[in-house]
Scaffold this active site. Structure first.
Site, PDB file in Angstrom:
ATOM      1  N   PRO A 294     -18.716 -28.725 -15.980  1.00 50.61           N
ATOM      2  CA  PRO A 294     -19.661 -28.084 -15.075  1.00 50.61           C
ATOM      3  C   PRO A 294     -20.942 -28.886 -14.918  1.00 50.61           C
ATOM      4  CG  PRO A 294     -19.486 -26.826 -17.119  1.00 50.61           C
ATOM      5  CD  PRO A 294     -18.520 -27.957 -17.215  1.00 50.61           C
ATOM      6  N   GLU A 295     -21.001 -29.684 -13.895  1.00 54.05           N
ATOM      7  CA  GLU A 295     -22.250 -30.354 -13.537  1.00 54.05           C
ATOM      8  C   GLU A 295     -22.899 -29.525 -12.438  1.00 54.05           C
ATOM      9  OE1 GLU A 295     -23.168 -34.130 -14.058  1.00 54.05           O
ATOM     10  OE2 GLU A 295     -21.253 -34.920 -14.722  1.00 54.05           O
TER      11      GLU A 295
ATOM     12  N   HIS B  92     -11.519 -17.399 -26.421  1.00 52.04           N
ATOM     13  CA  HIS B  92     -12.909 -17.828 -26.312  1.00 52.04           C
ATOM     14  C   HIS B  92     -13.717 -17.012 -25.306  1.00 52.04           C
ATOM     15  CE1 HIS B  92     -11.863 -21.129 -28.918  1.00 52.04           C
ATOM     16  NE2 HIS B  92     -10.907 -21.502 -28.093  1.00 52.04           N
TER      17      HIS B  92
ATOM     18  N   ARG C 153     -16.096 -24.517 -26.476  1.00 52.54           N
ATOM     19  CA  ARG C 153     -16.917 -25.365 -27.356  1.00 52.54           C
ATOM     20  C   ARG C 153     -18.271 -24.765 -27.682  1.00 52.54           C
ATOM     21  NH1 ARG C 153     -15.210 -31.373 -25.141  1.00 52.54           N
ATOM     22  NH2 ARG C 153     -13.023 -30.848 -25.022  1.00 52.54           N
TER      23      ARG C 153
ATOM     24  N   ARG D 212     -41.417 -47.613 -17.476  1.00 49.21           N
ATOM     25  CA  ARG D 212     -40.298 -47.101 -18.275  1.00 49.21           C
ATOM     26  C   ARG D 212     -39.312 -48.225 -18.538  1.00 49.21           C
ATOM     27  NH1 ARG D 212     -40.220 -41.237 -18.268  1.00 49.21           N
ATOM     28  NH2 ARG D 212     -38.217 -41.403 -19.304  1.00 49.21           N
TER      29      ARG D 212
END
Length: 279
Positions: free
Chosen positions: A11-12, A100, A119, A160
């Site tokens: 899931p992005e 789960h 997870r 950076r």
DNA sequence: CGTATTCCCTGCACGC
DNA sequence: TGCGTGCAGGGAATAC
């Protein structure tokens, strides 16, 4: 019931947005009749306010910020993150529980919003009305908003030294760009992922911003097509696998130039890129 | 402040 | 066949 997500499609941001769009018609306007916590120890413990405050409340909206989903009610919002294996489904209340299935939010429609996460990298937290949860405090702009533009990224990157890929995945810089989309966006922009963020020109950042927006928007479109009926998702999301250019293609031939896709680690994340197309 | 590292957790792909 | 091992991932926490 076929799962919405599997390990091949983490899931992005596009998946979270697709989930939001799929859930909203079934959840918005419904009254929550109960909350059942089978396994409260997710990434963080589920705070008692979730079970104490939600029952009896009408869901006023389903929003997304970064990869978080917010279920708004009058006293506050349930704040959900799917982690890397989380799944949200709207199911008939009598649907048998599996291993789960950690949380059920029962609705007055006779259905249940079920949170499943093998997870347990996901979380379910509570944000009182009028407040902003700490986790949402220091987030950068949404990548698809007008606040995310070349000049912004260019300015933030000065001085950076971190690799551009790490910089792009920093949620304080811009939200929702995970490992897959960082790699694919950099390929599309022709930028090598190891290049120091502060040494990249404004022109190249313009290409990168454009690539991020194009790829994310496209992935959302694809996700949407796999989720016509949220109650009966048929088949895997499969949104992108055929369209990946570098992610997961280490050792294979570049689709553009034929050179072997290289791999390494950046910021402790697996990273793939084409040494020919990306400089 | 920025950067690098560790950790959380489980399922899966390996190799023996 | 059944072990053990290593890896994947978001992102917070910790250490420098």
């Amino acid at each position: 019931m076929a799962p919405l997500w599997d390990n091949a499609a983490m899931p992005e941001l596009p998946e979270v947005e697709t989930t939001r769009r799929g859930l909203a018609p079934h959840v918005e306007g419904r009254v929550i009749t109960g909350v059942l916590l089978r396994r409260p120890d997710l990434r963080w413990p589920i705070p008692p306010e979730v079970a104490a405050s939600l029952p009896g409340q009408r869901v006023l909206g389903v929003r997304r910020r970064a990869k978080y989903l917010l279920l708004d009610t009058a006293p506050g919002s349930a704040l959900l993150h799917l982690g890397m294996s989380g799944m949200l489904r709207v199911l008939p209340a009598a649907t048998p529980v599996e291993t789960h299935d950690h949380v059920d939010i029962a609705l007055d429609s006779g259905r249940v919003l079920r949170f499943t996460d093998p997870r347990r990298f996901g979380c379910l937290l509570w944000q009182p009305a009028g407040e902003t949860h700490d986790l949402l405090q220091r987030l950068g702009p949404e990548p698809l908003s007008d606040d995310f533009h070349a000049q912004y990224l260019y300015q933030r990157s000065r001085d950076r030294k971190a690799p551009i890929k790490t910089f792009l995945m920093d949620q304080a810089v811009v939200v929702g760009v995970g490992n897959i989309y960082a790699a694919e966006s950099l390929f599309r922009a022709g930028i090598a992922p190891g290049r120091a963020a502060g040494s990249i020109s404004r022109e190249r950042y313009a290409r990168l911003v454009s690539a991020v927006k194009t790829i994310l928007a496209h992935a959302i479109t694809r996700g949407g097509t796999t989720l016509r009926d949220f109650l009966n998702p048929d088949g895997a999301p499969g949104y992108f696998e055929q369209e990946l250019f570098v992610y997961g293609r280490e050792g294979e031939a570049c689709r553009t130039c034929g050179r072997t896709i290289r791999d390494g680690r950046m910021g402790n994340r697996a990273t793939a890129w084409c040494g020919g197309c990306q400089t």
